[in-house]
Design a protein around this motif. Sequence first.
Motif, PDB file in Angstrom:
ATOM      1  N   GLU A 164       3.021   4.525  -0.794  1.00  0.00           N
ATOM      2  CA  GLU A 164       3.165   5.515  -1.860  1.00  0.00           C
ATOM      3  C   GLU A 164       4.663   5.723  -2.055  1.00  0.00           C
ATOM      4  OE1 GLU A 164       2.378  10.233  -2.564  1.00  0.00           O
ATOM      5  OE2 GLU A 164       0.884   9.112  -1.407  1.00  0.00           O
TER       6      GLU A 164
ATOM      7  N   VAL B 162      10.732   2.339  -2.550  1.00  0.00           N
ATOM      8  CA  VAL B 162       9.485   1.698  -2.142  1.00  0.00           C
ATOM      9  C   VAL B 162       9.559   1.092  -0.744  1.00  0.00           C
ATOM     10  CG1 VAL B 162       8.741   1.262  -4.517  1.00  0.00           C
ATOM     11  CG2 VAL B 162      10.089  -0.476  -3.314  1.00  0.00           C
TER      12      VAL B 162
ATOM     13  N   THR C 148       0.815  -1.223   0.000  1.00  0.00           N
ATOM     14  CA  THR C 148       0.000   0.000   0.000  1.00  0.00           C
ATOM     15  C   THR C 148       0.848   1.273   0.000  1.00  0.00           C
ATOM     16  OG1 THR C 148      -0.114   0.216   2.419  1.00  0.00           O
ATOM     17  CG2 THR C 148      -1.748  -1.231   1.360  1.00  0.00           C
TER      18      THR C 148
ATOM     19  N   GLU D 250       8.459   6.929  -2.821  1.00  0.00           N
ATOM     20  CA  GLU D 250       9.131   8.204  -2.597  1.00  0.00           C
ATOM     21  C   GLU D 250      10.082   8.478  -3.764  1.00  0.00           C
ATOM     22  OE1 GLU D 250      11.503   9.813   1.215  1.00  0.00           O
ATOM     23  OE2 GLU D 250      12.359   7.996   0.356  1.00  0.00           O
ATOM     24  N   LYS D 251       9.846   9.557  -4.493  1.00  0.00           N
ATOM     25  CA  LYS D 251      10.698   9.879  -5.636  1.00  0.00           C
ATOM     26  C   LYS D 251      12.097  10.249  -5.148  1.00  0.00           C
ATOM     27  CE  LYS D 251      10.844  12.269  -9.986  1.00  0.00           C
ATOM     28  NZ  LYS D 251      10.260  13.187 -10.934  1.00  0.00           N
TER      29      LYS D 251
ATOM     30  N   THR E 245      11.918   5.598  -7.771  1.00  0.00           N
ATOM     31  CA  THR E 245      11.278   5.793  -6.480  1.00  0.00           C
ATOM     32  C   THR E 245      11.821   4.781  -5.478  1.00  0.00           C
ATOM     33  OG1 THR E 245       9.445   4.328  -7.111  1.00  0.00           O
ATOM     34  CG2 THR E 245       9.124   6.703  -7.428  1.00  0.00           C
TER      35      THR E 245
END
Length: 196
Positions: free
Chosen positions: A32, A155, A30, A34-35, A153
């Motif tokens: 989001e 994760v 789940t 992180e760039k 990103t």
Amino acid sequence: MKYADVNGKLADYRRQISDIREKMRETLATVEPEKVNDYAFATFDGSVRLSELFGDHEDLIVIHNMGAACSYCTLWADGYNGIHQHVVSRAGFVVTSPDRPGVQKKFAESRGWKFPIVSHEGSSFAADMGYVSHSGGWLPGVSVFRRDGEAITRVSDTGFSPGDDFCSLWHFFDMLPGGVGDWPRVAKKPSCCSSH
């Protein structure tokens, strides 16, 4: 407690740990992402970017290693070395440390390591990823990155510490009466590895 009773209790604890690991995987799904920047690293053969370390994979495992001065980081790498071929069949993999490339190469050769190592010396990579302590020292751990086109990103990540899930030695010692016993003293336990 009788042997059979203890074994039954330990088996129950292991089932609970397995259930928690499943919950962790479900939670990770789940996240989001992180760039992150396409950091540059130094190698013995020149500069390389984070995006190049993925190889043919969309996922990359990066180990935050404290370098040759940390015997626990060396212990982890010695244990990992044998499974490297299996890991890279699923994801890209690299170890990063603050050591200069020449130091890394010489040390890796002395240990027989087969995995790639890059230096983050002079970059903000370790600090940006959260692997520099409040006092400015290095911290050990692992970050996982995903590449989607040009975008990279992060994760997931977690710190390493004595007794963690990433070094199999601790789990064998857990089976012994007295656990680790005096091994840290015999192994000249360093002060370098605190929990993340």
